[in-house]
Design a protein around this motif. Sequence first.
Motif, PDB file in Angstrom:
ATOM      1  N   UNK A 103       0.840  -1.195   0.000  1.00 41.38           N
ATOM      2  CA  UNK A 103       0.000   0.000   0.000  1.00 41.38           C
ATOM      3  C   UNK A 103       0.877   1.248   0.000  1.00 41.38           C
ATOM      4  N   UNK A 104       0.354   2.302  -0.605  1.00 43.50           N
ATOM      5  CA  UNK A 104       1.013   3.602  -0.565  1.00 43.50           C
ATOM      6  C   UNK A 104      -0.060   4.660  -0.378  1.00 43.50           C
ATOM      7  N   UNK A 105       0.280   5.705   0.349  1.00 41.28           N
ATOM      8  CA  UNK A 105      -0.665   6.811   0.535  1.00 41.28           C
ATOM      9  C   UNK A 105       0.007   8.112   0.124  1.00 41.28           C
ATOM     10  N   UNK A 106      -0.819   9.086  -0.197  1.00 37.53           N
ATOM     11  CA  UNK A 106      -0.305  10.382  -0.605  1.00 37.53           C
ATOM     12  C   UNK A 106      -1.423  11.279  -1.071  1.00 37.53           C
ATOM     13  N   UNK A 107      -1.124  12.100  -2.100  1.00 40.30           N
ATOM     14  CA  UNK A 107      -2.068  13.112  -2.536  1.00 40.30           C
ATOM     15  C   UNK A 107      -2.133  13.194  -4.043  1.00 40.30           C
ATOM     16  N   UNK A 108      -3.319  13.496  -4.516  1.00 37.60           N
ATOM     17  CA  UNK A 108      -3.490  13.858  -5.919  1.00 37.60           C
ATOM     18  C   UNK A 108      -3.776  15.354  -5.962  1.00 37.60           C
ATOM     19  N   UNK A 109      -3.024  16.078  -6.781  1.00 36.60           N
ATOM     20  CA  UNK A 109      -3.250  17.500  -6.961  1.00 36.60           C
ATOM     21  C   UNK A 109      -4.371  17.672  -7.979  1.00 36.60           C
ATOM     22  N   UNK A 110      -5.513  18.184  -7.521  1.00 37.18           N
ATOM     23  CA  UNK A 110      -6.680  18.319  -8.388  1.00 37.18           C
ATOM     24  C   UNK A 110      -6.706  19.653  -9.109  1.00 37.18           C
ATOM     25  N   UNK A 111      -6.149  20.677  -8.460  1.00 32.90           N
ATOM     26  CA  UNK A 111      -6.073  21.998  -9.060  1.00 32.90           C
ATOM     27  C   UNK A 111      -4.991  22.770  -8.330  1.00 32.90           C
ATOM     28  N   UNK A 112      -4.850  24.037  -8.646  1.00 35.25           N
ATOM     29  CA  UNK A 112      -3.816  24.836  -7.993  1.00 35.25           C
ATOM     30  C   UNK A 112      -4.102  25.044  -6.520  1.00 35.25           C
ATOM     31  N   UNK A 113      -5.339  24.808  -6.104  1.00 35.15           N
ATOM     32  CA  UNK A 113      -5.702  25.052  -4.704  1.00 35.15           C
ATOM     33  C   UNK A 113      -6.389  23.874  -4.036  1.00 35.15           C
ATOM     34  N   UNK A 114      -6.459  22.731  -4.701  1.00 37.50           N
ATOM     35  CA  UNK A 114      -7.186  21.597  -4.112  1.00 37.50           C
ATOM     36  C   UNK A 114      -6.433  20.294  -4.333  1.00 37.50           C
ATOM     37  N   UNK A 115      -6.528  19.411  -3.343  1.00 39.97           N
ATOM     38  CA  UNK A 115      -5.949  18.086  -3.470  1.00 39.97           C
ATOM     39  C   UNK A 115      -6.847  17.086  -2.752  1.00 39.97           C
ATOM     40  N   UNK A 116      -6.652  15.813  -3.066  1.00 38.12           N
ATOM     41  CA  UNK A 116      -7.367  14.765  -2.351  1.00 38.12           C
ATOM     42  C   UNK A 116      -6.376  13.701  -1.908  1.00 38.12           C
ATOM     43  N   UNK A 117      -6.592  13.174  -0.724  1.00 31.99           N
ATOM     44  CA  UNK A 117      -5.729  12.124  -0.194  1.00 31.99           C
ATOM     45  C   UNK A 117      -6.161  10.788  -0.786  1.00 31.99           C
ATOM     46  N   UNK A 118      -5.179   9.981  -1.196  1.00 35.62           N
ATOM     47  CA  UNK A 118      -5.481   8.716  -1.857  1.00 35.62           C
ATOM     48  C   UNK A 118      -4.681   7.575  -1.233  1.00 35.62           C
TER      49      UNK A 118
END
Length: 392
Positions: free
Chosen positions: A89-104
């Motif tokens: 397993x790996x965890x981190x972030x997806x950058x959705x826009x210049x001001x938003x991200x989601x943890x995955x």
Amino acid sequence: MPSSTSLPKRRPGRVALSAVFAATALTGALALTGLDGEPAASAASAAAAAPAPPALSSASRADRWKATPVPVKKGDLTAIAALSDKQAWAVGYRLKSATALEAVALRWDGTSWTQESTLPENSFPQALTVRSATDIWTVGSASVHWDGTEWTTHQLDRDPGGRVVPDAVTTTSDGKAWTVGRAMDRSVKDGVPAVQSWDGKSWHRQTLPDVGKGELTSVTAVAPDDIWAAGAAYATDATSRQTALLLHWNGSSWKRVTAPGPQDSHNWLGGITAFAADDIWAVGGSTSGSTERPLAVHWNGTAWAEAKTPNVADGRLRAVGKAGNGALWAVGGKGAAPVALRWNGGAGRWETASAPGIVVRSFATVPKSADLWAAGIAGQGDLVPAITRLTG
């Protein structure tokens, strides 16, 4: 972070996704995670002094570090752990826009990485421990647990030192989880070490010895009554030194244990892993003036001793683990200059090995396998998540 009178903090991988997210206080640490109540690196009790397997040439090792595609185009991968060669397993972030991200959360099935889930908002995962496919903890700006179906956020206990920022997490064979980090009142430089334990229902703050300002960045468990945490005690003024910090839990209380290291340097520990009660390694870095080099210390059941490391520029170490073939590795680096060392037991020293080739955020061994994983971001490009694998 250190006080204003000490060196800039040698964090074990706490790098924000971009300046726009500075206010979210991304505060991760790279700690080798515990699996099934034991260190992810190995449950073996082979003594660290035992001769390591024959060393491979640098070229052959470099050829075997291979990138594995990940289903995140832009972002960051902050922690990785494995149960087997077919389960990781790996965890981190997806950058959705210049001001938003989601943890995955990503999962490896032996062939490829796929996204298994998204984590609750504002969880910002930075460290990971996997007991089983249905019992996973990750901590960062929050503490969240995966039961195989969904992630649930669990509030950390209040701390008189201020807001608790966990940096590492592990589990023990009795079903408990432990997280370490720091408690902050006004700013990072005012932080004090913090430890909390999960009893199956809630988190509980642990009473620690007074070590002044500082933080804990890694934790490892030999048994429920034998747990070690590592980090740094900050310099108190312009004439003092930052020192490596080691705390030990004996089942009833936490005590500070003196950590070795160069006396004329600022020292810190970023990763710790136990293979047995008398075989524990902690790694970090040491800085004197503008010179930084790796620091590695070993516990033989009686005392901690410093081990010889090569003079590697920006050679800060962030994690340590033992592969299934008995090879002991330590991985870290600064920015796009990764570092990997391998223990030569016959010579009694750490030696340079080929590094993963990415900005390393996290490193993990694979139980019953000689494989290694490293996660982070690519050395080139703008926040390109990367996972690379060394096949043993």
